[in-house]
Scaffold this active site. Structure first.
Site, PDB file in Angstrom:
ATOM      1  CG  ASN A  38      -8.568   6.078  -4.485  1.00  0.00           C
ATOM      2  OD1 ASN A  38      -9.027   5.365  -4.098  1.00  0.00           O
ATOM      3  ND2 ASN A  38      -8.360   7.423  -3.663  1.00  0.00           N
ATOM      4  NE  ARG A  68      -4.006   1.856   0.491  1.00  0.00           N
ATOM      5  CZ  ARG A  68      -4.930   2.327   0.251  1.00  0.00           C
ATOM      6  NH1 ARG A  68      -4.726   1.586  -1.406  1.00  0.00           N
ATOM      7  NH2 ARG A  68      -6.523   2.928   0.178  1.00  0.00           N
ATOM      8  CB  THR A 100      -9.180  -0.806  -7.611  1.00  0.00           C
ATOM      9  OG1 THR A 100      -9.328   0.761  -6.521  1.00  0.00           O
ATOM     10  CG2 THR A 100      -8.527  -1.979  -6.896  1.00  0.00           C
ATOM     11  N   GLY A 120     -13.941  -1.215  -6.876  1.00  0.00           N
ATOM     12  CA  GLY A 120     -15.072  -0.858  -6.407  1.00  0.00           C
ATOM     13  C   GLY A 120     -15.094  -0.125  -5.284  1.00  0.00           C
ATOM     14  N   GLY A 121     -14.271   0.616  -4.781  1.00  0.00           N
ATOM     15  CA  GLY A 121     -14.004   1.527  -3.872  1.00  0.00           C
ATOM     16  C   GLY A 121     -14.761   0.614  -2.240  1.00  0.00           C
ATOM     17  CG  ASP A 134      -8.861   5.098  -0.090  1.00  0.00           C
ATOM     18  OD1 ASP A 134      -9.792   5.882  -0.960  1.00  0.00           O
ATOM     19  OD2 ASP A 134      -8.166   3.942  -0.979  1.00  0.00           O
ATOM     20  CB  THR A 156      -5.488   0.896  -5.844  1.00  0.00           C
ATOM     21  OG1 THR A 156      -6.981   2.067  -6.401  1.00  0.00           O
ATOM     22  CG2 THR A 156      -5.092   0.744  -5.258  1.00  0.00           C
ATOM     23  CB  SER A 211      -7.254  -0.396   1.518  1.00  0.00           C
ATOM     24  OG  SER A 211      -7.962  -0.564   0.544  1.00  0.00           O
ATOM     25  CB  SER A 212     -12.906  -0.966   0.827  1.00  0.00           C
ATOM     26  OG  SER A 212     -12.807   0.043   1.314  1.00  0.00           O
TER      27      SER A 212
HETATM   28  N1  GLY Z   1      -8.366   3.571  -3.144  1.00  0.00           N
HETATM   29  C1  GLY Z   1      -9.081   2.029  -2.309  1.00  0.00           C
HETATM   30  C2  GLY Z   1      -9.324   1.640  -2.132  1.00  0.00           C
HETATM   31  O1  GLY Z   1      -7.921   1.214  -1.752  1.00  0.00           O
HETATM   32  O2  GLY Z   1      -9.611   1.422  -1.093  1.00  0.00           O
END
Ligand code: GLY
Length: 570
Positions: A401, A106, A381, A473-474, A423, A399, A452-453
């Site tokens: 983002n 990340r 992403t 998909g955020g 984020d 990603t 993050s998701s």
């Molecule tokens: N940028 C989307 C995530 O990391 O969830």
């Protein structure tokens, strides 16, 4: 007479068994059966070019990690809206023998980042500041991540894995109709943010079949191919990044680049109806949330109620409401904040959260936790899933983002910067670009990773690989992975059907159920509305790329038709 029937039946059974064995042998030799399932391995990604490069690596004797490295670099070329070397991601790994691991690559906040860097004098977020331009970028992690993964698990030589991407960037590739639309749609922003020009800009509109050549990116990939991680974090590429920062108002320094390290982390482990779940720990919220969601619904007979029936949707939505409320309060970078990881996935805790759920009436998010939030939705992403001949599996979500990240292509180095700083909780309590609210746990601090998701996951059963899954998909990533797993485990869908199936999503705030077109029939919608659920139609949710291992030992691909995604096996 009876004897003749018996003899004929025996003959027929013998003939059937012989034909099956023969077809099985032929299938085994070819690695493919008549259902389009493959024996020797598979790659599913957002691009046919990238999937093909990954499978070629597998055919050459590379393992799943080798193929993942090649696919990650290829996606940086052929899928510039999310594939990247200027972003970051997470890898979940499971060896054929059952060893599990996760790699966190990340992005990180620069050393000069500060808690209020995106607020105005009155203390309000300046929305565009964390979304576009050099200041929106975190220190990229993807190249360090690939180098680290390769060093630990790779079998083939590094340069062989980077070379295909370099060639694609130098020689160009044909863009799809969707990419032509997207690149054309980005023209104004790219022009504004790249005054010195970029290969992603074209005088006329982009058209399907146009060849996109990215020579500066090819030069950067050549350096990475020859020098490994140093080819990116030091030398000419690092110089270009710092020069790009100066052109805008960015703050990433040479020291930030040099100091960046990918981190091996202990996977989040859980179970669901006898399946083992292996997924990503913080700074992803995805793994913990996925295990919480599955545990929240495990006590309910979803398969009896049926796919996307009102009861199934109600119980899944109530689980989602509670889990996303936890996400906002408790999750952040574990190197900076004591995330109560074990507590959140304890059976007793999850059960207690669901105890307030009332069948007669929708809960409200205000009673779960206060807040009134307006959403802003952007969901780019990308995810890829890989299995090799030996059964090693890799699940990577990566990603920039937003689509095309910060919109800035580093001049001279040819790659897009991420806008991952959005984020963070830019102002704890305010929503980010996905409408997600975060608290203190995810406040900005120097060198911290933003929450993050992303939810790359692998499932196993009785010691055998079962599924490799993930999606972009955020904020909808977690619920899309959740629903894909439920579709297979509870509703017995094939991998492709589970991916295709229409989805719904609730994220605590705003207090509404988003549904894809045709996700729910009108009666189900009426029943849910009568209980107080606000149903909001929207466009596509997620782009799941997944692999399922059948009980016969073949791999079934699920490539999401919502994108140009492609499953290729051998
Ligand atoms: N940028 C989307 C995530 O990391 O969830």
């Amino acid at each position: 007479m009876q004897k003749t029937i018996k003899a004929n039946s025996a003959y027929l059974i013998l003939a059937f068994v012989s034909i099956s064995l023969f077809l099985g042998c032929v299938g085994g030799q070819l690695g493919k059966n008549n259902s389009g399932e493959y024996r020797n391995g598979m790659v599913v990604s957002a691009s046919e070019y990238a999937s093909k490069i990954g499978v070629d690596v597998l055919k050459k004797g590379g393992n799943a990690v080798d193929a993942a490295v090649a696919v990650q670099f290829a996606l940086a070329v052929v899928y510039p809206n999310a594939g990247n070397i200027g972003g970051g991601g997470f890898m979940v790994y499971r060896s054929a023998k059952g060893e599990t691991n996760t790699l966190d690559f990340r992005e990180k906040a620069a050393g000069n980042a500060s808690r209020d860097m995106y607020l105005d004098a009155a203390g309000n977020p300046i929305v565009d500041k964390s979304l576009y331009g050099q200041l929106a970028a975190g220190v990229p992690g993807s190249v360090a991540g690939m180098a680290e993964a390769h060093q630990k698990y790779g079998r083939l030589k590094w340069d062989e894995l980077v070379a295909p991407a370099e060639a694609l960037a130098a020689n160009g590739f044909k863009i799809t109709a969707r990419q032509a639309r997207e690149l054309t749609g980005m023209k104004t922003r790219l022009k504004k943010l790249n005054l010195l020009g970029t290969a992603l800009l074209k005088e006329k509109v982009w058209a399907e079949g146009d060849v996109l050549v990215q020579q500066e990116l090819a030069n950067t990939l050549k350096r990475i191919k020859e020098e490994g991680r140093n080819g990116f974090y030091e030398g000419a590429v690092a110089d270009s990044i710092v020069a790009e920062m100066k052109r805008g108002n960015g703050i990433i320094t040479k020291q930030d680049l040099k100091d960046y390290k990918a981190v091996w982390r202990k996977p989040v482990l859980g179970t669901y109806r006898g399946y083992d779940i292996i997924t990503m720990p913080p700074p992803s919220s995805g793994g913990i949330a996925l295990v919480q969601l599955l545990k929240s619904v495990e006590a309910y007979p979803l398969s009896k109620w049926g796919f996307n029936s009102d009861s199934t949707v109600q119980v899944m939505v109530e689980a989602e409401r509670r889990v996303y409320a936890d996400r906002a309060a408790h999750l952040g970078d574990p190197d900076f904040y004591p995330v109560p990881q074990q507590k959140l996935i304890e059976n007793g805790y999850v059960k207690a959260r669901m105890a307030t759920f009332n069948w007669q009436k929708a809960s409200t998010s205000a009673e779960i936790k206060a807040g009134e939030i307006a959403p802003v939705e952007h969901e780019e992403t990308t995810h890829f899933s890989i299995v090799d001949k030996d059964g090693n599996a890799v699940s990577i979500t990566t990603t920039l983002n937003g689509s095309y990240g910060a919109g800035v292509v580093v001049k001279g180095a040819g790659f897009l910067l991420n806008n991952e700083m959005d984020d963070f909780s830019v102002k704890p309590g305010s929503p980010n670009m996905f409408g997600l609210v975060g608290g203190e746990a995810n406040a900005i601090a120097p060198k911290k990773r933003m929450l993050s998701s992303m939810t790359p996951a692998i499932l196993a059963k009785n010691g055998e690989l079962f599924m490799v899954v993930g999606t972009p998909g955020g904020s909808t990533i977690i619920t899309s992975v959740f629903q894909t797993i439920v579709n297979v485990v509870d509703f017995n869908q094939s991998m492709q059907t589970a991916v295709n199936s229409k989805k719904f999503h609730h994220q605590w705030l705003p207090d509404q159920v988003d549904i894809e077109p045709q996700a729910l029939d009108s009666l189900t919608i009426e029943k849910l509305k009568a209980k107080g659920y606000k149903i909001v139609p929207r466009g596509a949710i997620g782009r799941v790329d997944a692999i399922l291992k059948t009980k016969w030992g073949y791999y079934q691909g699920g490539a999401d038709p919502r994108g140009d995604d492609k499953a290729i096996g051998w």
